[in-house]
Design a protein around this motif. Structure first.
Motif, PDB file in Angstrom:
ATOM      1  N   LEU A 246       0.825  -1.214   0.000  1.00  0.00           N
ATOM      2  CA  LEU A 246       0.000   0.000   0.000  1.00  0.00           C
ATOM      3  C   LEU A 246       0.860   1.265   0.000  1.00  0.00           C
ATOM      4  O   LEU A 246       0.503   2.261  -0.639  1.00  0.00           O
ATOM      5  N   VAL A 247       2.001   1.213   0.691  1.00  0.00           N
ATOM      6  CA  VAL A 247       2.919   2.360   0.650  1.00  0.00           C
ATOM      7  C   VAL A 247       3.476   2.543  -0.757  1.00  0.00           C
ATOM      8  O   VAL A 247       3.574   3.676  -1.256  1.00  0.00           O
ATOM      9  N   ARG A 248       3.787   1.433  -1.403  1.00  0.00           N
ATOM     10  CA  ARG A 248       4.290   1.490  -2.769  1.00  0.00           C
ATOM     11  C   ARG A 248       3.213   2.069  -3.713  1.00  0.00           C
ATOM     12  O   ARG A 248       3.516   2.875  -4.602  1.00  0.00           O
ATOM     13  N   GLN A 249       1.950   1.685  -3.498  1.00  0.00           N
ATOM     14  CA  GLN A 249       0.868   2.217  -4.312  1.00  0.00           C
ATOM     15  C   GLN A 249       0.738   3.731  -4.116  1.00  0.00           C
ATOM     16  O   GLN A 249       0.578   4.485  -5.074  1.00  0.00           O
ATOM     17  N   LYS A 250       0.817   4.168  -2.852  1.00  0.00           N
ATOM     18  CA  LYS A 250       0.698   5.606  -2.551  1.00  0.00           C
ATOM     19  C   LYS A 250       1.826   6.398  -3.205  1.00  0.00           C
ATOM     20  O   LYS A 250       1.613   7.470  -3.748  1.00  0.00           O
TER      21      LYS A 250
END
Length: 255
Positions: A246-250
């Motif tokens: 999710l951090v990578r997506q953000k």
């Protein structure tokens, strides 16, 4: 309870086996639907699906093998696979391992978890109907939807007769049905590869940990069952991987 659908001479058609087969069929159909929707057509995905099915079938029984610290107290691996109890948790682990091996062998380079997430949820919702109809329900309850077994059923399942019991598998069916709908709703919002599947796994791990308290499984340490101890080890790893995705997506969206 209806553990047998019909008897054809000496052969009994078991409710559990029929429902598991139906669940696998539903999961395969949803998986193919997701492939088409995501336009991820690739012949190598057939190998990945086959690997997941074979791995799940192999591990489902073997996962309950090492129940005692002394190996001499456990059945042989062959006996365990032939006659041992199935475990959906070890089956999921086996499916995951089987899919990874198949991807390596076939050379498929992309993540497939998000293709599997709705399929697994749908298949589990159907397959657990067999557990509801054929396995011991759960611990005693005062809730109005408890399942009460007659004397013959209770003796066969080693549970109290005439006492309302938690329909623990009905709780699981409801969870997976809701999870299936939630996963469909999240498909366009959660775009990080693999994150959708990890959301499902984390939610199921947390749910299963809680429902174990009314399943009636053997308590082995600190008031916890074997599945709960397994989930305590796995859940932090799943959550850590999900946060990373999710951090990578953000970061991707921000860029």
């Amino acid at each position: 309870m209806h553990p047998v659908i019909v008897r054809l001479g000496p052969v009994a058609i078991l409710t559990h086996d029929v429902c598991v087969a139906a669940g696998i069929a539903v999961a395969a159909l949803v998986f193919l639907w997701e492939i088409r929707r995501r336009r991820a057509q690739d012949d190598r995905l057939w190998y990945v699906l086959a690997g997941a099915l074979v791995g799940g079938a192999l591990f489902a029984r073997l996962g309950t093998w090492a129940q005692h610290l002394d190996p001499r107290d456990n059945a042989s691996l062959l006996e365990q696979w032939a006659y041992g109890n199935r475990s959906i948790l070890s089956g999921l682990v086996g499916a995951y391992v089987g899919a990874i091996v198949a991807k390596k062998v076939s050379g498929y380079p992309w993540r497939t978890g998000d293709l599997f997430a709705p399929a697994v949820a749908a298949g589990m919702a159907v397959g657990r109907v067999g557990c509801l109809l054929a396995e011991p329900p759960g611990t005693p309850t005062g809730l109005p939807w408890g399942i009460t077994l007659d004397a013959a059923q209770a003796e066969a399942m080693h549970t109290p007769a005439g006492v309302p019991l938690h329909p623990s598998f009905a709780y699981e069916i409801l969870f997976h049905a809701v999870a299936f709908g939630a996963l469909l709703a999240l498909r366009r919002k959660v775009t990080a590869p693999g994150a959708l599947f990890k959301i499902y796994l984390a939610a199921y791990a947390a749910f299963r940990f809680m429902v174990e308290f009314v399943r009636g499984n053997e308590v082995v340490w600190a008031g916890l069952t074997r599945p709960q101890l397994f989930l305590l080890a796995c859940l932090p790893l799943i959550v850590a991987g999900l946060v990373k995705d999710l951090v990578r997506q953000k970061e991707t969206v921000a860029a």
